[in-house]
Design a protein around this motif. Structure first.
Motif, PDB file in Angstrom:
ATOM      1  N   GLU A 326       2.290  27.907 -91.175  1.00  0.00           N
ATOM      2  CA  GLU A 326       2.905  27.346 -92.379  1.00  0.00           C
ATOM      3  C   GLU A 326       2.205  26.038 -92.762  1.00  0.00           C
ATOM      4  O   GLU A 326       1.908  25.793 -93.940  1.00  0.00           O
ATOM      5  CB  GLU A 326       4.403  27.099 -92.132  1.00  0.00           C
ATOM      6  CG  GLU A 326       5.122  26.559 -93.365  1.00  0.00           C
ATOM      7  CD  GLU A 326       6.557  26.113 -93.061  1.00  0.00           C
ATOM      8  OE1 GLU A 326       7.171  26.691 -92.147  1.00  0.00           O
ATOM      9  OE2 GLU A 326       7.026  25.179 -93.739  1.00  0.00           O
ATOM     10  N   LEU A 327       1.901  25.219 -91.749  1.00  0.00           N
ATOM     11  CA  LEU A 327       1.199  23.961 -92.015  1.00  0.00           C
ATOM     12  C   LEU A 327      -0.211  24.223 -92.544  1.00  0.00           C
ATOM     13  O   LEU A 327      -0.718  23.514 -93.404  1.00  0.00           O
ATOM     14  CB  LEU A 327       1.130  23.106 -90.743  1.00  0.00           C
ATOM     15  CG  LEU A 327       2.438  22.422 -90.363  1.00  0.00           C
ATOM     16  CD1 LEU A 327       2.367  21.868 -88.951  1.00  0.00           C
ATOM     17  CD2 LEU A 327       2.766  21.300 -91.353  1.00  0.00           C
ATOM     18  N   LYS A 328      -0.822  25.253 -92.021  1.00  0.00           N
ATOM     19  CA  LYS A 328      -2.181  25.582 -92.477  1.00  0.00           C
ATOM     20  C   LYS A 328      -2.181  25.964 -93.963  1.00  0.00           C
ATOM     21  O   LYS A 328      -3.095  25.624 -94.698  1.00  0.00           O
ATOM     22  CB  LYS A 328      -2.723  26.737 -91.632  1.00  0.00           C
ATOM     23  CG  LYS A 328      -4.233  26.841 -91.651  1.00  0.00           C
ATOM     24  CD  LYS A 328      -4.737  27.807 -90.608  1.00  0.00           C
ATOM     25  CE  LYS A 328      -6.246  27.932 -90.703  1.00  0.00           C
ATOM     26  NZ  LYS A 328      -6.792  28.770 -89.636  1.00  0.00           N
ATOM     27  N   ARG A 329      -1.108  26.633 -94.385  1.00  0.00           N
ATOM     28  CA  ARG A 329      -1.004  27.039 -95.794  1.00  0.00           C
ATOM     29  C   ARG A 329      -0.677  25.850 -96.689  1.00  0.00           C
ATOM     30  O   ARG A 329      -1.123  25.775 -97.826  1.00  0.00           O
ATOM     31  CB  ARG A 329       0.118  28.081 -95.960  1.00  0.00           C
ATOM     32  CG  ARG A 329      -0.277  29.500 -95.608  1.00  0.00           C
ATOM     33  CD  ARG A 329       0.763  30.494 -96.133  1.00  0.00           C
ATOM     34  NE  ARG A 329       2.132  30.174 -95.725  1.00  0.00           N
ATOM     35  CZ  ARG A 329       2.667  30.543 -94.551  1.00  0.00           C
ATOM     36  NH1 ARG A 329       1.943  31.257 -93.702  1.00  0.00           N
ATOM     37  NH2 ARG A 329       3.894  30.200 -94.239  1.00  0.00           N
ATOM     38  N   THR A 330       0.154  24.934 -96.186  1.00  0.00           N
ATOM     39  CA  THR A 330       0.728  23.926 -97.082  1.00  0.00           C
ATOM     40  C   THR A 330       0.104  22.539 -96.950  1.00  0.00           C
ATOM     41  O   THR A 330       0.267  21.706 -97.819  1.00  0.00           O
ATOM     42  CB  THR A 330       2.244  23.784 -96.813  1.00  0.00           C
ATOM     43  OG1 THR A 330       2.423  23.447 -95.425  1.00  0.00           O
ATOM     44  CG2 THR A 330       2.972  25.076 -97.122  1.00  0.00           C
ATOM     45  N   ARG A 331      -0.599  22.279 -95.857  1.00  0.00           N
ATOM     46  CA  ARG A 331      -1.077  20.905 -95.616  1.00  0.00           C
ATOM     47  C   ARG A 331      -2.605  20.883 -95.693  1.00  0.00           C
ATOM     48  O   ARG A 331      -3.278  21.522 -94.878  1.00  0.00           O
ATOM     49  CB  ARG A 331      -0.581  20.457 -94.234  1.00  0.00           C
ATOM     50  CG  ARG A 331      -0.872  19.018 -93.928  1.00  0.00           C
ATOM     51  CD  ARG A 331      -0.308  18.641 -92.563  1.00  0.00           C
ATOM     52  NE  ARG A 331      -0.917  17.403 -92.115  1.00  0.00           N
ATOM     53  CZ  ARG A 331      -0.416  16.195 -92.350  1.00  0.00           C
ATOM     54  NH1 ARG A 331       0.726  16.065 -92.995  1.00  0.00           N
ATOM     55  NH2 ARG A 331      -1.052  15.110 -91.941  1.00  0.00           N
ATOM     56  N   PRO A 332      -3.162  20.136 -96.641  1.00  0.00           N
ATOM     57  CA  PRO A 332      -4.628  20.126 -96.807  1.00  0.00           C
ATOM     58  C   PRO A 332      -5.347  19.688 -95.529  1.00  0.00           C
ATOM     59  O   PRO A 332      -4.958  18.699 -94.910  1.00  0.00           O
ATOM     60  CB  PRO A 332      -4.851  19.108 -97.928  1.00  0.00           C
ATOM     61  CG  PRO A 332      -3.561  19.041 -98.669  1.00  0.00           C
ATOM     62  CD  PRO A 332      -2.479  19.320 -97.656  1.00  0.00           C
ATOM     63  N   GLY A 333      -6.367  20.418 -95.143  1.00  0.00           N
ATOM     64  CA  GLY A 333      -7.209  20.057 -94.003  1.00  0.00           C
ATOM     65  C   GLY A 333      -6.631  20.436 -92.652  1.00  0.00           C
ATOM     66  O   GLY A 333      -7.263  20.219 -91.615  1.00  0.00           O
ATOM     67  N   PHE A 334      -5.417  21.017 -92.612  1.00  0.00           N
ATOM     68  CA  PHE A 334      -4.780  21.298 -91.313  1.00  0.00           C
ATOM     69  C   PHE A 334      -5.500  22.441 -90.604  1.00  0.00           C
ATOM     70  O   PHE A 334      -5.704  23.518 -91.154  1.00  0.00           O
ATOM     71  CB  PHE A 334      -3.306  21.662 -91.509  1.00  0.00           C
ATOM     72  CG  PHE A 334      -2.552  21.752 -90.205  1.00  0.00           C
ATOM     73  CD1 PHE A 334      -1.959  20.631 -89.645  1.00  0.00           C
ATOM     74  CD2 PHE A 334      -2.448  22.964 -89.526  1.00  0.00           C
ATOM     75  CE1 PHE A 334      -1.276  20.708 -88.442  1.00  0.00           C
ATOM     76  CE2 PHE A 334      -1.770  23.051 -88.316  1.00  0.00           C
ATOM     77  CZ  PHE A 334      -1.175  21.916 -87.776  1.00  0.00           C
TER      78      PHE A 334
END
Ligand SMILES: [Zn+2]
Length: 436
Positions: A326-334
């Protein structure tokens, strides 16, 4: 009660000083783990005593197992006494390692001092007292003259405090905890003289890594901080995962009751440069190793997730992966990595299993009250016996108060040592098929 059982129990009462002396002898060998000190000396103390009582004794060094080295050999001892008549084998397994002493002692940590009807010292409660009780129980049975069947086994094994891979784990892979050799296992961990521990919750240890991009610390906007990414992940753990875990209740009698839900602990976190040690001198100037200004490109956290019998390991891991995705989808550069460190599924021996039933009847007979049944929040060596040994008839039962384990001024009550030795003897008598 039959006269012969009466005599057996009286003979254990008469061994009161002997169980105290044996506990003291064991405690005076400082088997601290890590690093795994004095294992050989402790294994030989047990093995030589039991050899004199007619046991066949084996010393098994876990060569190649984690922690084993010539300076700290992982030496286990397994002793077996074969009865004259055929029957089943009862195995008493105790770990011989103890944790470091830590501060706050008023008694000598490795002195084995007796005061207030107790023996004090590191390992008295967890679990050299229980080991001593099991040895006295078996010796009393052998000396009783009762018509014994089957076999009695006693082991002293290493490294339980660090996962047991060189101890019970190593032996279980080699058939020491499997049928047809062994049928029933009692682990004398300090659960209390009237409590039977049926098993434990599951555990998944994993490492999560977040990745960023290194840059000069004075211009962090040119880099991408892995620590900031980790903090976003930890925020999700706190705000999403933790409340969900609090809502998951097990039907197992885990003690303390706070552990009847699923839990998560962030065991450690490390990001950026290695820890620096610096201070200020008289002039207020820094001295020692100073940090250099960089944006952290890597951050790692070790997660300790304990799960209940109603959950499964795959779902436990997937839930963490879903949050990272979910973080990979929503947080830039994650960007992240995840890997397993260790896992064990929950174990629960059924209440009507032979070892549970025999121990419960022995508790009722010796103490005049019904036992309580519990499960442990953390794992112990039962995990290896179930997984590698494929043996389900296993419990933890022994003297001592669990809360005292690993604390300063750890102790075990002398009456508890005697009572639990009686209970172990009666349980073994019935499980081997020797009941007169
Ligand atoms: Zn223990």
């Amino acid at each position: 009660m039959t006269p012969s059982i009466d005599r057996l129990l009286q003979s254990i009462d008469a061994k009161r000083d002997e169980v105290v002396a044996l506990t003291q002898d064991l405690v005076r060998i400082p088997t601290i783990n890590p690093p795994g000190d004095a294992y050989e000396a402790c294994a030989h103390l047990i093995g030589e005593r039991l050899a004199r009582k007619g046991f066949a004794v084996e010393y098994i060094r876990a060569v190649g197992a984690p922690g084993d080295s010539d300076s700290h050999p992982r030496t286990n001892v397994v002793a077996r006494w074969q009865a004259p008549h055929p029957g089943e084998c009862v195995h008493f397994n105790s770990h011989i390692d103890v944790v470091e002493t830590g501060p706050g002692w008023t008694y000598e940590p490795f002195g084995g001092q007796v005061a207030n009807g107790r023996v004090y010292g590191r390992g008295t409660c967890d679990m050299k007292g229980g080991l001593a009780s099991s040895i006295i129980a078996c010796e009393a049975l052998i000396e009783s003259g009762l018509p014994m069947s089957g076999a009695l086994e006693i082991s002293g094994t290493v490294d339980e405090e660090s996962g047991g891979f060189a101890g019970v784990g190593y032996l279980a892979e080699r058939g020491y905890f499997s049928k047809p050799r062994v049928h029933h296992v009692i682990i004398p961990e300090p659960l209390g003289v009237d409590r039977i521990c049926l098993g434990h919750r599951g555990v998944w240890w994993g490492e999560v890594e977040t990745r960023g991009r290194i840059a000069h610390g004075s211009m962090p906007f040119l880099g991408d901080s892995a620590i900031n990414h980790m903090s976003a992940f930890i925020h999700l753990l706190e705000t999403q995962l933790q409340p969900r875990l609090q809502g998951r209740h097990t039907a197992e009698p885990v003690e303390p009751p706070g552990a009847r839900v699923s839990t998560l602990n962030i065991n450690s976190i490390h990001g950026g440069q290695v820890e620096q040690r610096y201070s200020l001198d008289e002039r207020g100037w820094p001295k020692g190793d100073l940090p250099a200004p960089v944006v952290a490109h890597l951050c790692k956290a070790v997660l300790d997730r304990r799960f209940i019998a109603e959950e499964n390991l795959e779902a436990v891991k997937q839930e963490i992966v879903d949050m990272l995705e979910e973080l990979k989808r929503t947080r830039p550069g994650f960007d992240y990595g995840i890997r397993d460190i260790m896992s064990f599924v929950p174990t629960a021996t059924p209440k009507d299993a032979p070892v549970v039933d025999a121990t419960a009847r022995a508790i009722a007979r010796v103490l005049g009250r019904e036992p309580s049944y519990i499960a442990s929040p953390g794992t112990y060596d039962q995990k290896h016996i179930v997984r590698s040994g494929k043996l389900r008839d296993c419990i933890a039962y022994g003297p001592g108060i669990l809360d005292l384990a690993h604390q300063p001024d750890e102790y075990v009550g002398i009456q508890e040592l005697v009572d639990s030795a009686k209970i172990m003897a009666l349980a073994a008598l019935s499980l081997t098929g020797s009941t007169p």
